[in-house]
Design an enzyme around this catalytic site. Structure first.
Site, PDB file in Angstrom:
ATOM      1  N   CYS A   1      61.540  45.327  75.902  1.00 32.08           N
ATOM      2  CA  CYS A   1      60.393  44.442  76.348  1.00 32.08           C
ATOM      3  C   CYS A   1      59.558  44.757  75.104  1.00 32.08           C
ATOM      4  O   CYS A   1      58.944  45.874  74.963  1.00 32.08           O
ATOM      5  CB  CYS A   1      59.813  44.606  77.570  1.00 32.08           C
ATOM      6  SG  CYS A   1      58.314  43.956  78.034  1.00 32.08           S
TER       7      CYS A   1
ATOM      8  N   CYS B   1      59.576  37.908  72.265  1.00 35.31           N
ATOM      9  CA  CYS B   1      59.576  38.309  73.626  1.00 35.31           C
ATOM     10  C   CYS B   1      61.139  38.379  74.110  1.00 35.31           C
ATOM     11  O   CYS B   1      61.928  37.222  73.543  1.00 35.31           O
ATOM     12  CB  CYS B   1      59.013  37.392  74.582  1.00 35.31           C
ATOM     13  SG  CYS B   1      59.126  37.446  76.258  1.00 35.31           S
TER      14      CYS B   1
HETATM   15  N1  DGL Z   1      60.351  40.065  78.142  1.00 36.17           N
HETATM   16  C1  DGL Z   1      59.065  40.610  77.781  1.00 36.17           C
HETATM   17  C2  DGL Z   1      58.666  40.736  76.426  1.00 36.17           C
HETATM   18  O1  DGL Z   1      59.628  41.063  75.567  1.00 36.17           O
HETATM   19  C3  DGL Z   1      58.112  40.376  78.982  1.00 36.17           C
HETATM   20  C4  DGL Z   1      57.886  39.330  79.308  1.00 36.17           C
HETATM   21  C5  DGL Z   1      56.508  39.248  80.529  1.00 36.17           C
HETATM   22  O2  DGL Z   1      57.041  39.856  81.591  1.00 36.17           O
HETATM   23  O3  DGL Z   1      55.504  38.715  80.243  1.00 36.17           O
HETATM   24  O4  DGL Z   1      57.446  40.636  76.066  1.00 36.17           O
END
Ligand code: DGL
Length: 260
Positions: A73, A183
């Site tokens: 993430c 993301c």
């Molecule tokens: N998948 C995540 C990222 O790479 C988190 C997105 C979220 O929960 O806002 O930032």
């Protein structure tokens, strides 16, 4: 130790886009993936709360015997990975927006980045991006609302398209020739993004991070050479709704519900 699992966590299904690359590159590895869907989205959480969640996620994965943790993430990596490294001895791999390859590829000298508010406002992101600002002009867009749609299993259609146009059109008007997906949820909608931005190059760094993980495992002599099958990939979800996780995993794995 080398047959111990690689641990992954994210706010939901996003990190599975990275997990898929890792599984392709490292077919012998056991994995445990924790989808913290109950706390999704991470992108608008205050940093103190995010740190707390990331510590709990890591404690959970370590309690399951993970030999290395992939913070799958961008929001969690850019805000919390230094706290995690201070608190735990296990090695960590993070994922950050792929600004460097975008800068190297850019001919127009203009690049766009689509990421969460949490990533764009982080100190780590400001530091990394400021290293390149003498070479390119950067336009940043906070993809507010995208993660929520993706978590519902929506990867195309009118609602998603209008939201994407709102974020991508200013980038195109600005003259970018590279767009960075900052993301891990966004690779699931890359086909739609590509369709909307046509000739612009769309970059995510899942493959590069998978290679980095391979290197770190080898350097630390943690890579597994045993023969495995699908039963060695275990999924946990902190919410009770497994619909979208099952969709992206094509119903191939059992999902356990676990609330930390
Ligand atoms: N998948 C995540 C990222 O790479 C988190 C997105 C979220 O929960 O806002 O930032």
């Amino acid at each position: 130790m080398s047959s111990s699992p690689i641990g992954f966590f994210d706010s939901g299904i996003g990190g599975i886009s990275l997990w898929i690359r890792v599984k392709e590159l490292l077919p012998n590895e056991n994995t445990i993936y924790f989808s913290d869907s109950k706390n999704c989205p991470y992108g608008n959480k205050p940093i103190e709360y995010l740190n707390e969640i990331c510590i709990k996620n890591t404690e959970f994965l370590i309690s399951k015997g993970c030999k290395i943790i992939v913070v799958a993430c961008n929001t969690a990596t850019t805000n919390s990975i230094s706290i995690l490294r201070k608190n735990f001895d296990v090695p960590f791999i993070g994922i950050e927006p792929a600004i460097k390859p975008a800068v190297l590829n850019s001919v127009s000298g203009k690049i766009g980045i689509l990421a969460t508010k949490g990533t764009l406002s982080s100190t780590l992101f400001s530091q990394t991006s400021s290293n390149h600002l003498d070479k390119v002009d950067l336009i940043k867009k906070d993809g507010d609302g995208l993660v929520e749609l993706i978590e519902k299993g929506i990867f195309e259609g009118n609602d998603l398209t209008s939201l994407l146009i709102k974020y991508l059109k200013p980038m195109i008007d600005f003259g970018v020739d590279q767009i960075v997906l900052g993301c891990t949820h966004y690779p699931f909608i890359k086909p739609l993004i590509k369709k909307l931005v046509k000739d612009v190059n769309v970059i995510d760094c899942n493959e590069a991070v998978a290679f980095q993980l391979k290197n770190i495992l080898e350097i630390n002599k943690l890579n597994n050479s045993g023969k495995l099958n699908n039963s060695n990939h275990i999924f946990f979800n902190s919410s009770r709704d497994n619909t979208t996780i099952n969709k992206v995993l094509e119903n191939k794995y059992e999902i356990f519900n676990f609330d930390k």
